[in-house]
Design an enzyme around this catalytic site. Structure first.
Site, PDB file in Angstrom:
ATOM      1  N   GLY A  75       0.847  -1.193   0.000  1.00  0.00           N
ATOM      2  CA  GLY A  75       0.000   0.000   0.000  1.00  0.00           C
ATOM      3  C   GLY A  75       0.871   1.226   0.000  1.00  0.00           C
ATOM      4  CB  SER A 115       9.631  -1.013  -4.932  1.00  0.00           C
ATOM      5  OG  SER A 115       9.416   0.244  -4.347  1.00  0.00           O
ATOM      6  CE1 TYR A 146       6.089  -3.264  -1.346  1.00  0.00           C
ATOM      7  CE2 TYR A 146       7.366  -1.258  -1.676  1.00  0.00           C
ATOM      8  CZ  TYR A 146       6.488  -2.207  -2.152  1.00  0.00           C
ATOM      9  OH  TYR A 146       6.022  -2.110  -3.439  1.00  0.00           O
ATOM     10  CE  LYS A 150       7.931  -4.917  -4.204  1.00  0.00           C
ATOM     11  NZ  LYS A 150       7.138  -5.845  -5.031  1.00  0.00           N
ATOM     12  CG  ASN A 175       6.299   7.125  -5.785  1.00  0.00           C
ATOM     13  OD1 ASN A 175       6.006   6.452  -4.806  1.00  0.00           O
ATOM     14  ND2 ASN A 175       7.370   7.907  -5.811  1.00  0.00           N
ATOM     15  CE  LYS A 189       1.689   2.344  -3.410  1.00  0.00           C
ATOM     16  NZ  LYS A 189       1.240   1.703  -4.628  1.00  0.00           N
ATOM     17  CB  THR A 216      11.015  15.881  -3.628  1.00  0.00           C
ATOM     18  OG1 THR A 216      12.235  15.351  -3.083  1.00  0.00           O
ATOM     19  CG2 THR A 216      10.959  17.372  -3.405  1.00  0.00           C
TER      20      THR A 216
HETATM   21  P1  NAD Z   1      -1.966  -3.659  -5.788  1.00  0.00           P
HETATM   22  O1  NAD Z   1      -2.051  -3.776  -4.318  1.00  0.00           O
HETATM   23  O2  NAD Z   1      -3.058  -2.927  -6.494  1.00  0.00           O
HETATM   24  O3  NAD Z   1      -1.795  -5.085  -6.458  1.00  0.00           O
HETATM   25  C1  NAD Z   1      -1.164  -6.157  -5.824  1.00  0.00           C
HETATM   26  C2  NAD Z   1      -2.109  -7.327  -5.884  1.00  0.00           C
HETATM   27  O4  NAD Z   1      -1.481  -8.463  -5.223  1.00  0.00           O
HETATM   28  C3  NAD Z   1      -3.432  -7.075  -5.161  1.00  0.00           C
HETATM   29  O5  NAD Z   1      -4.518  -7.211  -6.043  1.00  0.00           O
HETATM   30  C4  NAD Z   1      -3.464  -8.129  -4.070  1.00  0.00           C
HETATM   31  O6  NAD Z   1      -4.753  -8.668  -3.822  1.00  0.00           O
HETATM   32  C5  NAD Z   1      -2.533  -9.191  -4.626  1.00  0.00           C
HETATM   33  N1  NAD Z   1      -2.081 -10.084  -3.541  1.00  0.00           N
HETATM   34  C6  NAD Z   1      -1.727  -9.730  -2.274  1.00  0.00           C
HETATM   35  N2  NAD Z   1      -1.488 -10.825  -1.545  1.00  0.00           N
HETATM   36  C7  NAD Z   1      -1.706 -11.891  -2.366  1.00  0.00           C
HETATM   37  C8  NAD Z   1      -1.633 -13.292  -2.169  1.00  0.00           C
HETATM   38  N3  NAD Z   1      -1.289 -13.814  -0.985  1.00  0.00           N
HETATM   39  N4  NAD Z   1      -1.934 -14.100  -3.213  1.00  0.00           N
HETATM   40  C9  NAD Z   1      -2.305 -13.576  -4.422  1.00  0.00           C
HETATM   41  N5  NAD Z   1      -2.385 -12.255  -4.648  1.00  0.00           N
HETATM   42  C10 NAD Z   1      -2.092 -11.433  -3.635  1.00  0.00           C
HETATM   43  O7  NAD Z   1      -0.549  -2.968  -6.087  1.00  0.00           O
HETATM   44  P2  NAD Z   1       0.055  -2.450  -7.460  1.00  0.00           P
HETATM   45  O8  NAD Z   1       0.250  -0.991  -7.306  1.00  0.00           O
HETATM   46  O9  NAD Z   1      -0.714  -2.975  -8.619  1.00  0.00           O
HETATM   47  O10 NAD Z   1       1.492  -3.134  -7.402  1.00  0.00           O
HETATM   48  C11 NAD Z   1       1.856  -4.254  -8.201  1.00  0.00           C
HETATM   49  C12 NAD Z   1       3.298  -4.617  -7.906  1.00  0.00           C
HETATM   50  O11 NAD Z   1       4.140  -3.497  -8.158  1.00  0.00           O
HETATM   51  C13 NAD Z   1       3.555  -5.022  -6.451  1.00  0.00           C
HETATM   52  O12 NAD Z   1       4.504  -6.050  -6.417  1.00  0.00           O
HETATM   53  C14 NAD Z   1       4.143  -3.772  -5.851  1.00  0.00           C
HETATM   54  O13 NAD Z   1       4.949  -4.042  -4.734  1.00  0.00           O
HETATM   55  C15 NAD Z   1       4.929  -3.217  -7.016  1.00  0.00           C
HETATM   56  N6  NAD Z   1       5.168  -1.776  -6.912  1.00  0.00           N
HETATM   57  C16 NAD Z   1       4.140  -0.899  -7.047  1.00  0.00           C
HETATM   58  C17 NAD Z   1       4.388   0.463  -6.944  1.00  0.00           C
HETATM   59  C18 NAD Z   1       3.289   1.474  -7.110  1.00  0.00           C
HETATM   60  O14 NAD Z   1       3.569   2.673  -7.025  1.00  0.00           O
HETATM   61  N7  NAD Z   1       2.046   1.094  -7.346  1.00  0.00           N
HETATM   62  C19 NAD Z   1       5.675   0.936  -6.683  1.00  0.00           C
HETATM   63  C20 NAD Z   1       6.694   0.010  -6.535  1.00  0.00           C
HETATM   64  C21 NAD Z   1       6.440  -1.351  -6.675  1.00  0.00           C
END
Ligand code: NAD
Length: 322
Positions: A75, A115, A146, A150, A175, A189, A216
């Protein structure tokens, strides 16, 4: 067209990625612990599975030629800074099991979503900290569990490539934001939270900003993110690459842009809250050199599209179920 597995396909980035892969004519299986919240999946097949469990990872990866691993328990700063044990435990299980199951099932290529949170805190102590290059990751000192998890999974991918000849690709997202992302409930976020606060605020009142708002960041629009994922998966380079924007703003500036888009007159009230590192931006030199491409959607443009979507959700009182 090959059989592709997207894990985390019920989440923000995974859902958009499934749409891109389907538009290109691929056969796609989506897996997540839940279905997408705001729109039906475009996947040919969607399996609701808990990927912390080994046998579920075997089921998920069976028959897949390529895996895009996006599932994570995550999150925004509020969630990340308050749930270290949960995040490290759940994500370690998901990633250890998914990668090993992919190997056992003979998957041909594996993408892992890392990330910018892997970068060391000591390089992000000023609002004007230098943009982060991939090589800045070590000596390691991520701020939160977190980021540590990663970083370990990045290494795991590297070792699986070396030890088992399983090709892996890794992107460090900075982000990511856009429509169809979590916008309320505690896991949202900053960009989505800002859009929600502005959309719900009465004209002439104020909205809250965590900390002094001078911290920032750069923010990368979802269309650039999924295009970048796809390009990274297809390229020959097998070390981690930044996937982010270089347009750095303070959180106060982010709020100002959203307020400007809304046409409202709103003041900022600064309140205590988790802020994360003081300053972070992406250096896209290696990304440009490797892919001949880098994210290009401006923050103003991406936020306009995101604001319209969040506003519609907030006005409809949408609770995240289709
Ligand atoms: P999100 O939370 O919308 O999607 C992640 C999904 O993983 C969710 O739908 C959740 O239900 C699923 N999940 C969690 N636990 C699970 C489990 N035990 N079994 C199966 N599914 C499970 O997040 P997002 O923004 O779509 O991020 C996707 C990926 O990108 C993640 O790995 C996240 O760490 C990475 N990431 C995202 C950001 C960002 O800014 N959004 C930044 C850096 C890294």
């Amino acid at each position: 067209m090959s059989d592709i597995l997207v894990t985390g396909a019920g989440g923000f980035i995974g859902h958009h990625l499934v749409k891109l892969l389907k538009a290109e004519g691929h056969k796609v299986r989506g897996v997540d612990i839940k279905e997408p919240g705001y729109e039906a999946t475009a996947a040919d097949e969607f399996m609701v599975l808990d990927l912390r469990r080994w046998e579920n990872c075997l089921k998920a990866t069976a028959g897949a030629e390529q895996v895009y691993a996006l599932a994570a328990d995550m999150g925004g700063m509020g969630f990340i800074s308050a749930n270290h044990s949960l995040i490290l435990h759940n994500n370690a299980l998901i990633n250890l099991h998914t990668l090993e199951a992919a190997r056992e099932n003979g998957v041909g290529r594996y993408f892992y979503s890392s990330s910018a949170c892997i970068y060391p805190e000591y390089r992000q102590e000023e609002t004007t900290s230098a943009p982060l290059k991939e090589e800045d990751a070590y000596p390691a000192q991520p701020q939160d569990a977190y980021g540590w998890e990663k970083l370990v999974t990045e290494l795991l991918c590297e070792y699986y490539t070396h030890d088992y000849a399983l090709p892996t690709r890794v992107a460090r997202f900075h982000n990511i934001y856009g429509p169809l992302g979590t916008w309320d409930g505690g896991r949202e976020k900053a960009p989505a939270a800002m859009c929600r606060k502005v959309a719900l605020a009465e004209d002439g009142t104020s909205i809250e900003v965590w900390g002094d708002g001078e911290q920032t960041r750069s923010f990368c629009y979802i269309d650039d993110c999924v295009e970048g994922i796809h390009r990274i998966m297809q390229c020959d380079y097998d070390k981690p690459l930044n996937l982010g924007s270089e347009e750095m703003v303070s959180i106060n500036e982010l709020a100002g842009i959203v307020i400007g888009i809304s046409g409202k007159k709103l003041d900022l009230v600064h309140v205590d809250g988790p802020q994360g590192v003081r300053g972070r931006n992406s250096d896209n030199g290696l990304c440009r050199e490797t892919l001949g491409w880098a994210p290009g959607v401006t923050l103003e443009d991406g936020l306009s599209r995101t604001y319209q979507w969040v506003k519609a959700q907030a006005e409809a009182g949408h609770d995240g179920s289709i």
